[in-house]
Design a protein around this motif. Structure first.
Motif, PDB file in Angstrom:
ATOM      1  N   PHE A 174       1.049  -1.209  -0.297  1.00  0.00           N
ATOM      2  CA  PHE A 174       0.382  -0.100   0.349  1.00  0.00           C
ATOM      3  C   PHE A 174       0.987   1.516  -0.121  1.00  0.00           C
ATOM      4  O   PHE A 174       1.683   1.506   0.598  1.00  0.00           O
ATOM      5  CB  PHE A 174      -1.208   0.261   1.543  1.00  0.00           C
ATOM      6  CG  PHE A 174      -1.880  -1.094   0.915  1.00  0.00           C
ATOM      7  CD1 PHE A 174      -3.292  -0.896   0.476  1.00  0.00           C
ATOM      8  CD2 PHE A 174      -1.354  -2.331   1.896  1.00  0.00           C
ATOM      9  CE1 PHE A 174      -4.593  -2.167   0.579  1.00  0.00           C
ATOM     10  CE2 PHE A 174      -2.938  -3.428   1.782  1.00  0.00           C
ATOM     11  CZ  PHE A 174      -3.941  -2.965   1.128  1.00  0.00           C
ATOM     12  N   LYS A 175       0.466   2.391  -0.870  1.00  0.00           N
ATOM     13  CA  LYS A 175       1.275   3.524  -1.053  1.00  0.00           C
ATOM     14  C   LYS A 175       0.343   4.367  -1.391  1.00  0.00           C
ATOM     15  O   LYS A 175      -0.953   4.567  -1.350  1.00  0.00           O
ATOM     16  CB  LYS A 175       2.137   2.814  -2.334  1.00  0.00           C
ATOM     17  CG  LYS A 175       3.756   2.493  -2.240  1.00  0.00           C
ATOM     18  CD  LYS A 175       4.795   2.223  -3.442  1.00  0.00           C
ATOM     19  CE  LYS A 175       5.649   1.356  -3.199  1.00  0.00           C
ATOM     20  NZ  LYS A 175       6.748   1.263  -4.187  1.00  0.00           N
ATOM     21  N   GLU A 176       0.835   5.804  -0.969  1.00  0.00           N
ATOM     22  CA  GLU A 176       0.668   7.001  -1.017  1.00  0.00           C
ATOM     23  C   GLU A 176      -0.483   6.962  -2.697  1.00  0.00           C
ATOM     24  O   GLU A 176      -1.998   7.181  -2.470  1.00  0.00           O
ATOM     25  CB  GLU A 176       1.004   8.422  -1.338  1.00  0.00           C
ATOM     26  CG  GLU A 176       1.243   8.522   0.517  1.00  0.00           C
ATOM     27  CD  GLU A 176       2.193   9.733   0.214  1.00  0.00           C
ATOM     28  OE1 GLU A 176       2.510  10.326  -0.145  1.00  0.00           O
ATOM     29  OE2 GLU A 176       2.648   9.963   1.432  1.00  0.00           O
ATOM     30  N   GLU A 177       0.245   6.301  -3.924  1.00  0.00           N
ATOM     31  CA  GLU A 177      -0.755   6.930  -5.353  1.00  0.00           C
ATOM     32  C   GLU A 177      -1.410   5.393  -5.044  1.00  0.00           C
ATOM     33  O   GLU A 177      -2.067   5.145  -6.367  1.00  0.00           O
ATOM     34  CB  GLU A 177       0.476   6.756  -6.139  1.00  0.00           C
ATOM     35  CG  GLU A 177       1.791   5.392  -6.225  1.00  0.00           C
ATOM     36  CD  GLU A 177       2.607   5.837  -5.227  1.00  0.00           C
ATOM     37  OE1 GLU A 177       3.587   5.293  -5.480  1.00  0.00           O
ATOM     38  OE2 GLU A 177       2.479   6.914  -4.308  1.00  0.00           O
ATOM     39  N   GLY A 178      -1.535   4.600  -4.672  1.00  0.00           N
ATOM     40  CA  GLY A 178      -2.725   3.146  -4.354  1.00  0.00           C
ATOM     41  C   GLY A 178      -1.652   1.914  -4.664  1.00  0.00           C
ATOM     42  O   GLY A 178      -1.426   2.086  -3.301  1.00  0.00           O
ATOM     43  N   VAL A 179      -2.348   0.503  -5.226  1.00  0.00           N
ATOM     44  CA  VAL A 179      -1.644  -1.051  -4.014  1.00  0.00           C
ATOM     45  C   VAL A 179      -0.732  -0.982  -5.548  1.00  0.00           C
ATOM     46  O   VAL A 179      -1.275  -1.173  -6.664  1.00  0.00           O
ATOM     47  CB  VAL A 179      -2.588  -1.966  -3.862  1.00  0.00           C
ATOM     48  CG1 VAL A 179      -2.763  -2.946  -3.532  1.00  0.00           C
ATOM     49  CG2 VAL A 179      -3.810  -1.065  -2.960  1.00  0.00           C
ATOM     50  N   GLU A 180       0.291  -1.807  -4.967  1.00  0.00           N
ATOM     51  CA  GLU A 180       0.825  -1.987  -5.643  1.00  0.00           C
ATOM     52  C   GLU A 180       1.556  -3.394  -5.601  1.00  0.00           C
ATOM     53  O   GLU A 180       1.457  -3.678  -4.369  1.00  0.00           O
ATOM     54  CB  GLU A 180       2.632  -1.459  -5.951  1.00  0.00           C
ATOM     55  CG  GLU A 180       2.503  -0.104  -6.031  1.00  0.00           C
ATOM     56  CD  GLU A 180       3.698   0.894  -6.643  1.00  0.00           C
ATOM     57  OE1 GLU A 180       4.992   0.041  -5.944  1.00  0.00           O
ATOM     58  OE2 GLU A 180       3.669   1.998  -7.098  1.00  0.00           O
ATOM     59  N   TYR A 181       1.847  -4.260  -6.559  1.00  0.00           N
ATOM     60  CA  TYR A 181       2.300  -5.236  -6.082  1.00  0.00           C
ATOM     61  C   TYR A 181       3.459  -5.944  -6.835  1.00  0.00           C
ATOM     62  O   TYR A 181       4.192  -5.598  -7.552  1.00  0.00           O
ATOM     63  CB  TYR A 181       1.561  -6.662  -7.825  1.00  0.00           C
ATOM     64  CG  TYR A 181       0.081  -6.561  -7.718  1.00  0.00           C
ATOM     65  CD1 TYR A 181      -0.410  -7.709  -6.726  1.00  0.00           C
ATOM     66  CD2 TYR A 181      -0.907  -5.827  -7.776  1.00  0.00           C
ATOM     67  CE1 TYR A 181      -2.367  -8.055  -6.362  1.00  0.00           C
ATOM     68  CE2 TYR A 181      -2.509  -5.642  -7.831  1.00  0.00           C
ATOM     69  CZ  TYR A 181      -3.201  -6.430  -7.448  1.00  0.00           C
ATOM     70  OH  TYR A 181      -4.262  -6.927  -7.838  1.00  0.00           O
ATOM     71  N   ILE A 182       4.292  -6.695  -5.985  1.00  0.00           N
ATOM     72  CA  ILE A 182       5.408  -7.243  -5.806  1.00  0.00           C
ATOM     73  C   ILE A 182       5.878  -8.585  -5.630  1.00  0.00           C
ATOM     74  O   ILE A 182       4.913  -8.851  -5.285  1.00  0.00           O
ATOM     75  CB  ILE A 182       6.223  -6.154  -4.940  1.00  0.00           C
ATOM     76  CG1 ILE A 182       5.450  -7.315  -3.551  1.00  0.00           C
ATOM     77  CG2 ILE A 182       6.390  -4.631  -4.935  1.00  0.00           C
ATOM     78  CD1 ILE A 182       6.717  -6.664  -2.585  1.00  0.00           C
TER      79      ILE A 182
END
Length: 245
Positions: A174-182
């Motif tokens: 979870f980041k400020e700009e949205g949700v990322e997959y790693i």
């Protein structure tokens, strides 16, 4: 028009017959002449050799990497994000797995403690949910969301899974700009009674992320210790908890 077609057809037939005649009669005849003995095609004809280009180590690695990329693309679709605000105001983040197409999810019980506010990120949405049950001993929680037609992944057969087998994880951040997959990858290091140990090191907060084999089948649900070592609740335990045994 018809004459042109017949002419082309005749040339084709004569070419095929000529090739057969050369292979059956001409080449063996030439192979018997002293002048042609040092020619490569004569040596191959006599020895009936077939030239095969073996797979190199680089070829195998490329094929494995292509398979991994394909598996990752499929697996991303079944990974969900978990965000929790506890009664003490602490924010917990992690991941989970879509189990059934009608909205059953599984994650770690540590990520959904009782009395907290939960948010589940599924396919770009934050659907309503219900916590069905928790297994604190095996650190699992089963969740039902109000969303259907979801993608799912198969389960690996641990009896056929071997030490050193290549595995990978997919988690949400979870980041400020949205949700990322790693993504992270490694191998299976050992099988313990209650968990599968990998050699993967991960410093992101993605506990609850699924562990997959190279075919995209679920091997387990990841737990990450303070040092970043990744182990997984095995898929057999997950199946039993869900009631799929």
């Amino acid at each position: 028009m018809i004459r042109s077609f017949l002419k082309i057809l005749l040339i084709f037939v004569l070419g095929v017959l000529g090739g057969l005649w050369a292979q059956i009669y001409l080449l063996p005849y030439l192979a018997g002449l002293d002048y042609f003995q040092d020619f490569q095609f004569v040596k191959m004809l006599k020895n009936r050799k077939m030239v095969v280009y073996p797979k190199t180590e680089n070829t195998i690695i490329v094929q494995e990497n292509v398979a991994l990329q394909s598996a990752v693309e499929r697996s991303e679709k079944v990974v969900i994000g978990v965000k929790t605000k506890t009664q003490k105001g602490e924010v917990l983040t992690g991941s989970g797995l879509i189990v059934t197409s009608d909205g059953l999810l599984i994650t770690l019980a540590d990520l959904v403690p009782r009395g907290s506010d939960f948010y589940f990120y599924v396919g770009g949405e934050w659907p309503a949910y219900q916590i069905l049950k928790r297994d604190l001993e095996n650190n699992l929680a089963l969740v039902k969301i109000e969303k259907g037609s979801l993608p799912t992944a198969g389960f690996a057969d641990l009896e056929k899974t071997k030490l050193g087998e290549r595995v990978f994880l997919v988690g949400t951040v979870f980041k400020e700009e949205g949700v990322e997959y790693i993504v992270n990858e490694g191998i299976i290091k050992s099988f313990q009674e209650s968990f599968v140990q990998t050699n993967i090191f991960e410093d992101a907060h993605i506990s609850g992320s699924p562990l997959f084999d190279i075919s995209g089948n679920v091997v387990g649900l990841n737990m990450i210790d303070e040092e970043g070592n990744v182990s997984a609740v095995p898929v057999n335990t997950i199946r039993e908890f869900i009631g799929l045994e």
